[in-house]
Design an enzyme around this catalytic site. Structure first.
Site, PDB file in Angstrom:
ATOM      1  N   SER A  10      -7.936   0.387  -6.883  1.00 51.00           N
ATOM      2  CA  SER A  10      -6.486   0.864  -6.481  1.00 51.00           C
ATOM      3  C   SER A  10      -5.542   0.504  -7.210  1.00 51.00           C
ATOM      4  CB  SER A  10      -6.356   0.204  -4.750  1.00 51.00           C
ATOM      5  OG  SER A  10      -5.337   0.547  -4.265  1.00 51.00           O
ATOM      6  N   CYS A  30       1.171   0.930 -11.686  1.00 56.12           N
ATOM      7  CA  CYS A  30       0.463   1.853 -12.060  1.00 56.12           C
ATOM      8  C   CYS A  30       0.777   3.136 -10.668  1.00 56.12           C
ATOM      9  CB  CYS A  30      -0.938   1.638 -12.159  1.00 56.12           C
ATOM     10  SG  CYS A  30      -1.204   0.458 -13.359  1.00 56.12           S
ATOM     11  N   GLU A  35      -4.645   2.149 -15.872  1.00 56.10           N
ATOM     12  CA  GLU A  35      -4.039   3.595 -15.612  1.00 56.10           C
ATOM     13  C   GLU A  35      -2.920   3.641 -16.896  1.00 56.10           C
ATOM     14  OE1 GLU A  35      -4.505   1.120 -13.362  1.00 56.10           O
ATOM     15  OE2 GLU A  35      -4.674   1.744 -11.375  1.00 56.10           O
ATOM     16  N   CYS A  75      -2.119  -0.648  -8.729  1.00 51.24           N
ATOM     17  CA  CYS A  75      -0.879  -1.555  -8.411  1.00 51.24           C
ATOM     18  C   CYS A  75       0.378  -0.912  -8.403  1.00 51.24           C
ATOM     19  CB  CYS A  75      -0.845  -2.895  -9.420  1.00 51.24           C
ATOM     20  SG  CYS A  75      -0.084  -2.358 -10.932  1.00 51.24           S
ATOM     21  N   HIS A 100      -2.437  -1.651 -18.171  1.00 50.12           N
ATOM     22  CA  HIS A 100      -3.418  -1.829 -17.108  1.00 50.12           C
ATOM     23  C   HIS A 100      -4.182  -0.583 -17.554  1.00 50.12           C
ATOM     24  CE1 HIS A 100      -1.478  -4.454 -13.539  1.00 50.12           C
ATOM     25  NE2 HIS A 100      -1.593  -5.103 -14.732  1.00 50.12           N
TER      26      HIS A 100
HETATM   27 ZN   LIG Z   1      -1.675  -1.646 -12.488  1.00 59.92          ZN
END
Ligand SMILES: [Zn+2]
Ligand SMILES: [Zn+2]
Lengths: 151, 151
Positions: free
Chosen positions: B80, B85, B57, B82, B55
């Site tokens: 934002s 992350c 992040e 998940c 992802h």
């Molecule tokens: Zn994520």
């Protein structure tokens, strides 16, 4: 085919032992589908891969490749999943987690149960011994891996 | 040097836009140290990298390399975070998260606040528009990325 939890755990154990031989942190994991087929396995890559983002579970998840759904998959890991790996399980709706042992480290398994994940703990004596020895011999490395090294 | 949150967010935005150009999911992130230096940035790699574990992040975290402590670092992400992350942030004790927008997806940010992470939301109109358009145009891909594709 890996019909039993013991057979599934042996895949993760093999990854952990291979990591130990490489000089790495001995944690392994494997992801299986609803028909007990191995989708992917992997091991912690902090030392040998220089990769802090690959814990056992995230490594297995990566090696399983893109899947459209994880609801009927089982993540088998030698050690209780940290918050990072627990977040992976929750976000991708992995249905079940089998944990080799949770005596040397206790992660987010209660939080996973609260959120509908089936979690089973084997408490495998060999895995307890491997991690106990590793943490005793490499406390800095271990604390780096779980983000608890205070500076 | 990226002194302001706006400058930091622009690094993540650049990653998201580069991902969009590659045909990928337009989410980017960047990790900064206590002196506002960029440690690493990255973007979602599900499509272009075939990598579901990266992802925005986790990609930024990976590209930052091994760090001994994250307590004084700031993770800046266009969207934002998940649960996966968010778990990364909590496990590694990343001290602060700056979120570009949380209107198209709302992850684990309240849970992070409850656990002592400072979280700030920019609510950037361009980022809202990019994700709104992307989700509308690629609903299956988006649901695969956040593990909510029902099969
Ligand atoms: Zn994520
Ligand atoms: Zn982990």
């Amino acid at each position: 085919m890996y019909a039993t939890d013991a057979e599934k755990l042996d895949v993760a154990r093999h990854e952990a032992l291979a990591g130990l031989e490489e000089g790495g942190i001995p944690i392994g994991a494997a992801l299986f589908d609803a028909d007990d087929r191995l989708l992917g396995s992997g091991r912690n890559q902090r030392v040998q891969g220089g990769n802090p983002a690959l814990h056992g579970e995230t490594s297995a998840f990566l090696n399983a490749g893109r899947q459209r759904s994880y609801r009927r998959t089982t993540m088998v890991t030698t050690l209780s999943p940290c918050w990072y790996c627990s977040g992976l399980v929750r976000q991708f709706n992995i249905g079940r987690v089998v944990i080799g042992e949770n005596t040397t480290f206790y992660g987010g398994e209660d939080w996973l149960r609260e959120n509908g994940v089936r979690v089973d703990v084997v408490q495998d004596p060999e895995l307890v011994r491997i991690m106990t020895d590793f943490i005793a011999g490499n406390p800095e490395l271990w604390n780096e891996d779980i983000g608890t090294l205070e500076l």
